[in-house]
Scaffold this motif. Structure first.
Motif, short mmCIF file in Angstrom:
data_model
loop_
_atom_site.label_atom_id
_atom_site.label_comp_id
_atom_site.label_asym_id
_atom_site.label_seq_id
_atom_site.Cartn_x
_atom_site.Cartn_y
_atom_site.Cartn_z
N LEU A 349 0.83 -1.20 0.00
CA LEU A 349 0.00 0.00 0.00
C LEU A 349 0.87 1.26 0.00
N LEU A 350 1.86 1.30 0.88
CA LEU A 350 2.71 2.48 0.97
C LEU A 350 3.55 2.68 -0.29
N ALA A 351 3.98 1.58 -0.89
CA ALA A 351 4.73 1.69 -2.14
C ALA A 351 3.85 2.27 -3.25
N HIS A 352 2.60 1.81 -3.31
CA HIS A 352 1.68 2.34 -4.31
C HIS A 352 1.44 3.83 -4.08
N TRP A 353 1.28 4.23 -2.84
CA TRP A 353 1.02 5.64 -2.54
C TRP A 353 2.22 6.52 -2.88
N GLN A 354 3.42 6.03 -2.58
CA GLN A 354 4.59 6.84 -2.92
C GLN A 354 4.71 7.00 -4.43
N ARG A 355 4.47 5.92 -5.17
CA ARG A 355 4.50 6.01 -6.62
C ARG A 355 3.43 6.95 -7.14
N GLU A 356 2.24 6.88 -6.55
CA GLU A 356 1.15 7.74 -6.99
C GLU A 356 1.43 9.21 -6.66
N LEU A 357 2.02 9.46 -5.50
CA LEU A 357 2.40 10.83 -5.16
C LEU A 357 3.45 11.36 -6.14
N LEU A 358 4.43 10.52 -6.47
CA LEU A 358 5.46 10.94 -7.42
C LEU A 358 4.85 11.26 -8.79
N LEU A 359 3.93 10.42 -9.26
CA LEU A 359 3.31 10.65 -10.56
C LEU A 359 2.43 11.91 -10.54
N THR A 360 1.74 12.14 -9.41
CA THR A 360 0.92 13.34 -9.29
C THR A 360 1.79 14.59 -9.35
N MET A 361 2.90 14.56 -8.63
CA MET A 361 3.83 15.69 -8.68
C MET A 361 4.34 15.90 -10.10
N THR A 362 4.68 14.80 -10.77
CA THR A 362 5.20 14.89 -12.14
C THR A 362 4.20 15.56 -13.07
N LEU A 363 2.95 15.11 -13.01
CA LEU A 363 1.94 15.64 -13.92
C LEU A 363 1.45 17.03 -13.53
N ALA A 364 1.69 17.40 -12.28
CA ALA A 364 1.37 18.76 -11.85
C ALA A 364 2.53 19.73 -12.06
N GLY A 365 3.68 19.18 -12.47
CA GLY A 365 4.82 20.03 -12.78
C GLY A 365 5.58 20.54 -11.57
N VAL A 366 5.65 19.72 -10.52
CA VAL A 366 6.36 20.12 -9.31
C VAL A 366 7.32 19.00 -8.92
#
Length: 384
Positions: A349-366
């Motif tokens: 679960l935590l691995a998925h969340w970290q990956r999802e947070l990273l992708l969200t940051m990437t697509l938000a440009g931060v």
């Protein structure tokens, strides 16, 4: 099914746990309006997607309460977690350590602090309530400090337990033969849980309270002690006393109003957790994420601001940071993963969340946690 989201682990946990335990975790106060709003208000927030920004080096690392973290997430304290899986607090603490995030041990957990420290080699954050017996509070604080804990999460929104109708329906709030028979039927419908937890997870007692409640294996005796110890007379003067007792980091959990947030800062607390207790206390109180922006504007520059309630993904973590939180605590999702798959489930679960947070940051440009701010959100006025 290979679980991917918090909802997937929730479904697996529901299949595995006796109904009274699943509902204990799942349920909220009253008609569960606030419980639902915690999730729904997150879903209503819209993100601003950006393109052609250099996002080749995105970093999810942060610090919470002075502790380096792989992402700004901590596992929230959850009572009875050791009943959700064999020695559940130990398994969750190991998963948190592997993921590089803090674990918070509840006062009313099953595994004692010494067992968690021995299993991980690291002291967790420790959660505590204000009890009528200040001697018991001092003893718990002393034990936490001696065990290596340096961050205390002090719950301030529980002068009395909220009215949780699921627990009433399942006989959790009652004693006697009828309630015992109802729970026994539910237990017998979960043989895997009986084998792993009831038989394989012994001793099933409230490990941190063995001195205060010698008969801690008896749920009715423990409930009677808790009912006698919750102190509705606690005021900010008691928090001043607590600050004098605890030399480490002090986070006050359960703040929803700006005036209370200002009082928390004035009390000397090092941080605030904006929280409605997972919707388990005052029904129709605001969702935590709805209360966060005003508190962030009022005291965000003066204290470390965390939040919990309704966080179900790495995307939600990003949204909370954009609205002023420095990090989030999560409760139900890690319990679902623990009940479904033990340590491996929480780790995944935590691995998925970290990956999802990273992708969200990437697509938000931060690219840095510290750079996430309200400009990454689409305001209601901007929506089509």
């Amino acid at each position: 099914m290979y679980p991917a989201t918090a909802a997937d682990w929730r479904l697996l946990a529901q299949r595995r746990l006796p109904r009274f335990l699943f509902d204990y975790v799942e349920g909220g106060a009253g008609d569960e309006v606030t419980l639902a709003a915690n999730v729904a208000d997150f879903a209503d927030i819209r993100l601003r997607q950006r393109v052609l920004v250099d996002v080749s080096d995105v970093d999810t690392r942060s610090q919470l309460a002075g502790q380096a973290c792989a992402m700004p997430v901590a596992l929230a304290p959850v009572g009875l977690a050791g009943l959700m899986a064999r020695r559940g607090e130990v398994q969750a603490a190991r998963a948190a350590l592997a993921a590089g995030v803090p674990f918070t041990l509840s006062t009313v957990g099953i595994c004692p602090l010494v067992e968690v420290v021995a299993a991980t080699g690291q002291a967790p954050w420790f959660q505590l309530y204000m009890l009528r017996d200040r001697g018991a509070v001092r003893a718990l604080l002393d034990a936490a400090w001696a065990g290596g804990c340096r961050t205390l999460v002090f719950t301030v929104d529980l002068p009395l337990p909220g009215m949780r109708w699921r627990d009433v329906r399942n006989g959790m709030a009652a004693s006697g033969a009828r309630a015992a028979l109802l729970r026994a039927r539910q237990v017998l419908a979960s043989p895997g849980w009986v084998r792993e937890v009831v038989i394989g997870g012994r001793p099933l007692s409230f490990g941190n309270l063995h001195q205060q409640v010698p008969d801690g294996r008896d749920l009715n005796a423990f409930k009677a002690w808790i009912d006698a110890q919750f102190d509705p007379g606690v005021t900010w003067r008691d928090i001043d006393w607590l600050r004098g007792q605890w030399p480490g980091k002090l986070l006050l959990k359960g703040i929803l109003e700006v005036d209370d947030a200002r009082a928390a800062v004035a009390s000397g607390a090092d941080g605030i957790v904006v929280s409605n207790h997972g919707g388990r206390q005052l029904d129709t109180a605001p969702a935590s994420i709805a209360a966060l922006p005003a508190i962030a504007r009022a005291v965000g520059s003066q204290t470390e601001l965390l939040m919990d309630g309704g966080v179900r993904s790495g995307v939600d973590v990003f949204k909370a940071l954009a609205l002023g939180a420095r990090g989030v605590l999560v409760g139900r999702p890690w319990i679902w993963a623990l009940a479904a798959q033990g340590q491996a489930g929480v780790t995944q679960l935590l691995a998925h969340w970290q990956r999802e947070l990273l992708l969200t940051m990437t697509l938000a440009g931060v690219t840095r946690i510290a750079d996430i701010n309200p400009s990454h959100l689409i305001t209601p006025q901007e929506r089509p």
